[in-house]
Design a protein around this motif. Structure first.
Motif, PDB file in Angstrom:
ATOM      1  N   GLY A   9       0.797  -1.220   0.000  1.00  0.00           N
ATOM      2  CA  GLY A   9       0.000   0.000   0.000  1.00  0.00           C
ATOM      3  C   GLY A   9       0.827   1.265   0.000  1.00  0.00           C
ATOM      4  N   ILE A  10       2.090   1.155  -0.358  1.00  0.00           N
ATOM      5  CA  ILE A  10       2.992   2.311  -0.379  1.00  0.00           C
ATOM      6  C   ILE A  10       2.706   3.138  -1.632  1.00  0.00           C
ATOM      7  CG2 ILE A  10       5.423   2.988  -0.556  1.00  0.00           C
ATOM      8  CD1 ILE A  10       6.075   0.429   1.083  1.00  0.00           C
ATOM      9  N   ILE A  11       2.727   4.446  -1.471  1.00  0.00           N
ATOM     10  CA  ILE A  11       2.424   5.353  -2.583  1.00  0.00           C
ATOM     11  C   ILE A  11       3.568   5.365  -3.594  1.00  0.00           C
ATOM     12  CG2 ILE A  11       1.980   7.758  -3.228  1.00  0.00           C
ATOM     13  CD1 ILE A  11       0.755   8.088  -0.383  1.00  0.00           C
ATOM     14  N   ILE A  12       3.253   4.980  -4.821  1.00  0.00           N
ATOM     15  CA  ILE A  12       4.210   5.027  -5.936  1.00  0.00           C
ATOM     16  C   ILE A  12       4.035   6.396  -6.596  1.00  0.00           C
ATOM     17  CG2 ILE A  12       4.897   3.996  -8.141  1.00  0.00           C
ATOM     18  CD1 ILE A  12       5.170   1.928  -5.928  1.00  0.00           C
ATOM     19  N   VAL A  13       5.118   7.158  -6.720  1.00  0.00           N
ATOM     20  CA  VAL A  13       5.011   8.486  -7.332  1.00  0.00           C
ATOM     21  C   VAL A  13       5.576   8.533  -8.746  1.00  0.00           C
ATOM     22  CG1 VAL A  13       4.897   9.744  -5.160  1.00  0.00           C
ATOM     23  CG2 VAL A  13       7.118   9.329  -6.203  1.00  0.00           C
ATOM     24  N   LYS A  14       6.308   7.503  -9.138  1.00  0.00           N
ATOM     25  CA  LYS A  14       6.781   7.380 -10.522  1.00  0.00           C
ATOM     26  C   LYS A  14       6.795   5.902 -10.854  1.00  0.00           C
ATOM     27  CE  LYS A  14      10.321   8.809 -13.802  1.00  0.00           C
ATOM     28  NZ  LYS A  14       9.368   9.186 -14.811  1.00  0.00           N
ATOM     29  N   GLU A  15       6.047   5.555 -11.880  1.00  0.00           N
ATOM     30  CA  GLU A  15       5.987   4.167 -12.317  1.00  0.00           C
ATOM     31  C   GLU A  15       7.364   3.723 -12.824  1.00  0.00           C
ATOM     32  OE1 GLU A  15       3.305   2.096 -12.063  1.00  0.00           O
ATOM     33  OE2 GLU A  15       2.301   3.731 -11.010  1.00  0.00           O
TER      34      GLU A  15
END
Length: 127
Positions: free
Chosen positions: A96-102
């Motif tokens: 559930g960690i926020i990905i800010v760049k794929e």
């Protein structure tokens, strides 16, 4: 050309991450890195993540600095190394960690960016 002799050793010794909740962050980073977490080892103001490498990772909650204002970095602070970028991406995403760049792929090099509990941007890459 003359060589300059410097007393500074060419090695990153330790990385500091400023956090708002030392215990929560220590648990979060330990979980992310697959390291055992022992609440009894967390003592403010700093917690040294027990990394099996030369470069250390220290979490700092600034308990003794009442004027400190946490300002999470929107720019990558450092990266964690992985062998399999896709496996790491799925692992981080599953938590559930926020990905800010794929995942970005440049030849054999690949990376992605994510945020820690305080919003600091970190990177995982395969090189």
């Amino acid at each position: 050309m003359h060589s300059i002799i410097s007393p500074i050793i060419c090695k990153i010794n330790n990385v500091f991450i400023h956090v708002s909740n030392l215990e929560e962050s220590a648990k979060w980073y330990s979980d992310l890195l697959g390291l055992p977490f022992h609440k009894s080892n967390v003592k403010s103001p700093v917690y040294n993540i027990p990394l099996p490498s030369e470069t250390g990772l220290t979490l700092d909650d600034h308990t003794f600095d009442p004027d400190f204002k946490l300002q999470p970095s929107e720019h990558v602070l450092f990266n964690f190394f992985v062998r399999d970028i896709d496996e790491a991406y799925e692992f981080v995403k599953s938590k559930g960690i926020i990905i800010v760049k794929e995942i970005e792929r440049i030849g054999d090099f690949a990376y992605f960016n994510f945020k820690d509990l305080d919003g600091n941007v970190l990177m995982i890459c395969n090189n």
